[in-house]
Design a protein around this motif. Structure first.
Motif, mmCIF file in Angstrom:
data_model
loop_
_atom_site.group_PDB
_atom_site.id
_atom_site.type_symbol
_atom_site.label_atom_id
_atom_site.label_comp_id
_atom_site.label_asym_id
_atom_site.label_seq_id
_atom_site.Cartn_x
_atom_site.Cartn_y
_atom_site.Cartn_z
ATOM 1 N N VAL A 94 0.885 -1.161 0.000
ATOM 2 C CA VAL A 94 0.000 0.000 0.000
ATOM 3 C C VAL A 94 0.923 1.212 0.000
ATOM 4 O O VAL A 94 1.746 1.382 0.904
ATOM 5 C CB VAL A 94 -0.911 0.036 1.240
ATOM 6 N N ILE A 95 0.814 2.016 -1.042
ATOM 7 C CA ILE A 95 1.632 3.220 -1.153
ATOM 8 C C ILE A 95 0.743 4.416 -0.877
ATOM 9 O O ILE A 95 -0.295 4.593 -1.506
ATOM 10 C CB ILE A 95 2.301 3.320 -2.536
ATOM 11 N N GLY A 96 1.162 5.201 0.082
ATOM 12 C CA GLY A 96 0.411 6.389 0.457
ATOM 13 C C GLY A 96 1.027 7.629 -0.141
ATOM 14 O O GLY A 96 1.033 7.830 -1.349
ATOM 15 N N ARG A 97 1.617 8.420 0.682
ATOM 16 C CA ARG A 97 2.186 9.699 0.262
ATOM 17 C C ARG A 97 3.488 9.496 -0.507
ATOM 18 O O ARG A 97 4.333 8.692 -0.130
ATOM 19 C CB ARG A 97 2.444 10.548 1.503
ATOM 20 N N THR A 98 3.626 10.230 -1.603
ATOM 21 C CA THR A 98 4.891 10.304 -2.327
ATOM 22 C C THR A 98 5.253 11.780 -2.443
ATOM 23 O O THR A 98 4.369 12.627 -2.575
ATOM 24 C CB THR A 98 4.799 9.679 -3.735
ATOM 25 N N ALA A 99 6.526 12.088 -2.374
ATOM 26 C CA ALA A 99 6.970 13.476 -2.452
ATOM 27 C C ALA A 99 8.333 13.546 -3.121
ATOM 28 O O ALA A 99 9.104 12.591 -3.096
ATOM 29 C CB ALA A 99 7.045 14.087 -1.056
ATOM 30 N N GLN A 122 10.594 10.557 -1.838
ATOM 31 C CA GLN A 122 10.264 9.983 -0.540
ATOM 32 C C GLN A 122 8.901 9.309 -0.693
ATOM 33 O O GLN A 122 7.956 9.927 -1.184
ATOM 34 C CB GLN A 122 10.191 11.104 0.479
ATOM 35 N N ILE A 123 8.832 8.053 -0.291
ATOM 36 C CA ILE A 123 7.590 7.300 -0.452
ATOM 37 C C ILE A 123 7.235 6.620 0.862
ATOM 38 O O ILE A 123 8.073 5.939 1.458
ATOM 39 C CB ILE A 123 7.735 6.240 -1.577
ATOM 40 N N PHE A 124 6.006 6.830 1.305
ATOM 41 C CA PHE A 124 5.487 6.164 2.503
ATOM 42 C C PHE A 124 4.692 4.953 2.057
ATOM 43 O O PHE A 124 3.797 5.073 1.198
ATOM 44 C CB PHE A 124 4.607 7.110 3.309
ATOM 45 N N CYS A 125 4.995 3.794 2.646
ATOM 46 C CA CYS A 125 4.285 2.581 2.243
ATOM 47 C C CYS A 125 4.260 1.590 3.408
ATOM 48 O O CYS A 125 4.969 1.737 4.382
ATOM 49 C CB CYS A 125 4.935 1.946 1.017
#
Length: 129
Positions: A94-99, A122-125
């Motif tokens: 599950v990938i949430g925020r990417t920046a 930067q990737i939150f997963c």
């Protein structure tokens, strides 16, 4: 406790489908000039919350025969990460925020027969439960 997401593999798999005419990989080899354009995706560190959520830094380099081609493809990858990959789910992640940490820019490369454009994200997963 969950097994961390192999984000390199996740992004390489997705990018290979998105750009079927490019070679998508994590490591370069001696045949780079024969495999243009190439999109190189590598994890470059990060951290986690100790439970499930990972914050991963990803370095993406695009190699192409010309500066314009490399810049254009890096721009496509940039938009893909910020608008298609975020938010999304696959069978393993599950990938949430990417920046963007560092926007696509020309990076030096020792072989003058090709051009490299790179960016850092930067990737939150987290793994699928």
């Amino acid at each position: 406790m969950s097994v961390p997401v192999d984000l390199e593999l996740e992004l390489i798999t997705r990018a290979a489908v998105r750009w079927p005419n490019a070679v998508v990989r994590d490591e370069l080899d001696n045949r780079l000039l024969e495999e243009l354009p190439t999109i190189q995706i590598e994890m470059a560190g990060g951290d986690d919350d100790g439970f499930r959520l990972d914050r991963i830094f990803v370095d993406i380099n695009v190699y192409a025969a010309t500066r314009g081609t490399a810049l254009a493809l890096a721009g496509e990858v940039h938009l893909w990460l910020l608008h298609e990959v975020r938010p999304s789910t696959s069978s393993s992640a599950v990938i949430g925020r990417t920046a963007t940490i560092s926007r696509p820019a020309v990076r030096p490369y020792e072989n003058t027969a090709l051009r490299r454009v790179g960016a850092t994200y930067q990737i939150f997963c987290h793994p699928v439960s």
